[in-house]
Design an enzyme around this catalytic site. Structure first.
Site, PDB file in Angstrom:
ATOM      1  N   ASN A 108      16.003  19.002  31.737  1.00  0.00           N
ATOM      2  CA  ASN A 108      16.191  20.473  31.060  1.00  0.00           C
ATOM      3  C   ASN A 108      15.867  20.769  29.883  1.00  0.00           C
ATOM      4  OD1 ASN A 108      17.538  23.382  30.527  1.00  0.00           O
ATOM      5  ND2 ASN A 108      19.355  21.820  29.885  1.00  0.00           N
ATOM      6  N   HIS A 141      25.881  25.209  31.667  1.00  0.00           N
ATOM      7  CA  HIS A 141      25.360  24.410  30.220  1.00  0.00           C
ATOM      8  C   HIS A 141      26.247  24.721  29.592  1.00  0.00           C
ATOM      9  CE1 HIS A 141      22.432  22.340  27.554  1.00  0.00           C
ATOM     10  NE2 HIS A 141      22.478  21.858  28.911  1.00  0.00           N
ATOM     11  N   GLY A 181      21.653  16.487  21.904  1.00  0.00           N
ATOM     12  CA  GLY A 181      20.960  17.188  21.061  1.00  0.00           C
ATOM     13  C   GLY A 181      21.166  16.982  19.711  1.00  0.00           C
ATOM     14  N   GLU A 234      28.929  16.274  30.674  1.00  0.00           N
ATOM     15  CA  GLU A 234      27.837  16.748  29.296  1.00  0.00           C
ATOM     16  C   GLU A 234      28.739  16.493  27.731  1.00  0.00           C
ATOM     17  OE1 GLU A 234      23.065  17.338  29.865  1.00  0.00           O
ATOM     18  OE2 GLU A 234      24.595  19.772  30.141  1.00  0.00           O
ATOM     19  N   LYS A 237      15.050  23.614  28.423  1.00  0.00           N
ATOM     20  CA  LYS A 237      15.770  25.031  27.969  1.00  0.00           C
ATOM     21  C   LYS A 237      15.001  26.001  27.728  1.00  0.00           C
ATOM     22  CE  LYS A 237      18.395  21.111  26.076  1.00  0.00           C
ATOM     23  NZ  LYS A 237      19.925  20.432  24.728  1.00  0.00           N
ATOM     24  N   SER A 272      21.721  13.284  24.946  1.00  0.00           N
ATOM     25  CA  SER A 272      21.224  12.742  24.043  1.00  0.00           C
ATOM     26  C   SER A 272      21.255  10.925  24.447  1.00  0.00           C
ATOM     27  CB  SER A 272      21.586  11.706  22.544  1.00  0.00           C
ATOM     28  OG  SER A 272      22.238  13.509  22.193  1.00  0.00           O
ATOM     29  N   GLU A 286      25.166  25.404  26.577  1.00  0.00           N
ATOM     30  CA  GLU A 286      24.641  25.877  25.438  1.00  0.00           C
ATOM     31  C   GLU A 286      24.925  27.287  26.267  1.00  0.00           C
ATOM     32  OE1 GLU A 286      20.701  24.290  25.249  1.00  0.00           O
ATOM     33  OE2 GLU A 286      21.612  22.771  24.946  1.00  0.00           O
TER      34      GLU A 286
HETATM   35  C1  PEP Z   1      21.021  19.276  27.940  1.00  0.00           C
HETATM   36  O1  PEP Z   1      20.430  19.645  27.316  1.00  0.00           O
HETATM   37  O2  PEP Z   1      21.168  18.779  29.191  1.00  0.00           O
HETATM   38  C2  PEP Z   1      21.170  18.005  27.181  1.00  0.00           C
HETATM   39  C3  PEP Z   1      21.962  16.905  27.705  1.00  0.00           C
HETATM   40  O3  PEP Z   1      20.513  17.620  26.311  1.00  0.00           O
HETATM   41  P1  PEP Z   1      20.016  16.885  25.483  1.00  0.00           P
HETATM   42  O4  PEP Z   1      19.314  15.359  26.375  1.00  0.00           O
HETATM   43  O5  PEP Z   1      18.294  16.883  24.400  1.00  0.00           O
HETATM   44  O6  PEP Z   1      21.071  15.722  24.249  1.00  0.00           O
END
Ligand code: PEP
Length: 252
Positions: A9, A95, A173, A167, A11, A213, A97
């Site tokens: 992803n 997601h 992040g 998630e 973003k 992460s 965000e």
């Molecule tokens: C994501 O954006 O779905 C995500 C899991 O980000 P990260 O891997 O940076 O934690």
């Protein structure tokens, strides 16, 4: 046996030039995804979708979001028919965000999933609890609600082909991964929730990914787990070297 899935992803990262560089780096490394037992995907910005489609070989391209209406007065939004026209066949939905910054709810996610089903397009439906909910031991009740509300009114056939990403918001992040035990337990729980409502056959088709992460050095640990069918990766999917290292470590 299910093939493992790795979806990056991006973003709001990467200009078109940077997306081209990434796709070329994958090509140079001859990442022949179809030969491997891994399904690879990237969710770039809308602008970079055609580039990744064109240069990404068999990478699946995902939109990061869609609007549930076909067209109309929704300034700044992108509709499913617009994506369909350029050959995009799947989208992330819900997601964290989007839920946090753009106030998406289980109800709007449900409208989007229904709209995707109508257009025969796949989704990765994202669910996950906040840190506060985690600390208050509400993870399972939050996840159950997100899953059941999000999937309301979808056909069993569509649900059986759906991908759901667990998630935890506190791990996105932040460098704070959910342990493999937590990720495994919740991924299994998601399948159980679907099985209770729609039956084992429907639930057995659903893919459940872990995201939060994930990096080259920990991806294998997650994907070796029987309840985790793949990973949704943000930060570590941005550099081609790191994306390639994750593919190599899954094969491992
Ligand atoms: C994501 O954006 O779905 C995500 C899991 O980000 P990260 O891997 O940076 O934690």
């Amino acid at each position: 046996m299910k093939r493992k899935i790795l979806v990056g992803n991006w973003k709001m990262n990467k200009t078109m030039k940077e997306a081209i560089e990434f796709a070329n780096a994958l090509k140079d490394k001859s990442i022949e995804v179809e030969k491997e037992n891994i399904i690879l995907g990237i969710a770039p910005s809308y602008l970079c979708l055609p580039i990744v489609q064109k240069l990404g070989g068999s990478l699946i391209t995902y939109a990061q979001n869609v609007h549930y209406e076909e067209s109309g007065a929704f300034t700044g939004e992108v509709s499913i028919p617009m994506l369909e026209e350029i050959g995009v066949s799947a989208s992330l939905i819900g997601h964290s965000e989007r839920r946090t910054y753009f106030k998406e709810t289980n109800e709007t996610c449900n409208l989007k999933l229904k709209a995707l089903e109508k257009h025969d397009m796949n989704a990765i439906y994202c669910v996950g609890e906040t840190l506060k909910e985690y600390e208050e031991d509400k993870t399972k009740s939050v996840i159950k609600k997100q899953v059941l509300k999000g999937l309301e009114g979808l056909s069993e056939e569509y649900i059986s082909e759906l991908t759901i990403a667990y998630e935890p918001v506190w791990s996105i992040g932040t460098g704070k991964n959910a342990s493999k035990e937590i990720a495994s337990d919740i991924c299994k729980y998601i399948v159980d929730v679907i099985a209770d409502k729609y039956g084992d056959e429907v639930a057995s088709g659903v893919y459940v990914l872990y995201g939060g992460s994930v990096k080259p050095n920990n991806i294998k640990e997650y994907l070796d787990d029987e309840h985790i069918d793949g990973a949704l990766v943000g930060g570590a999917s941005l550099k081609p070297e790191s994306f390639i290292e994750m593919i190599e470590n899954i094969r491992g």
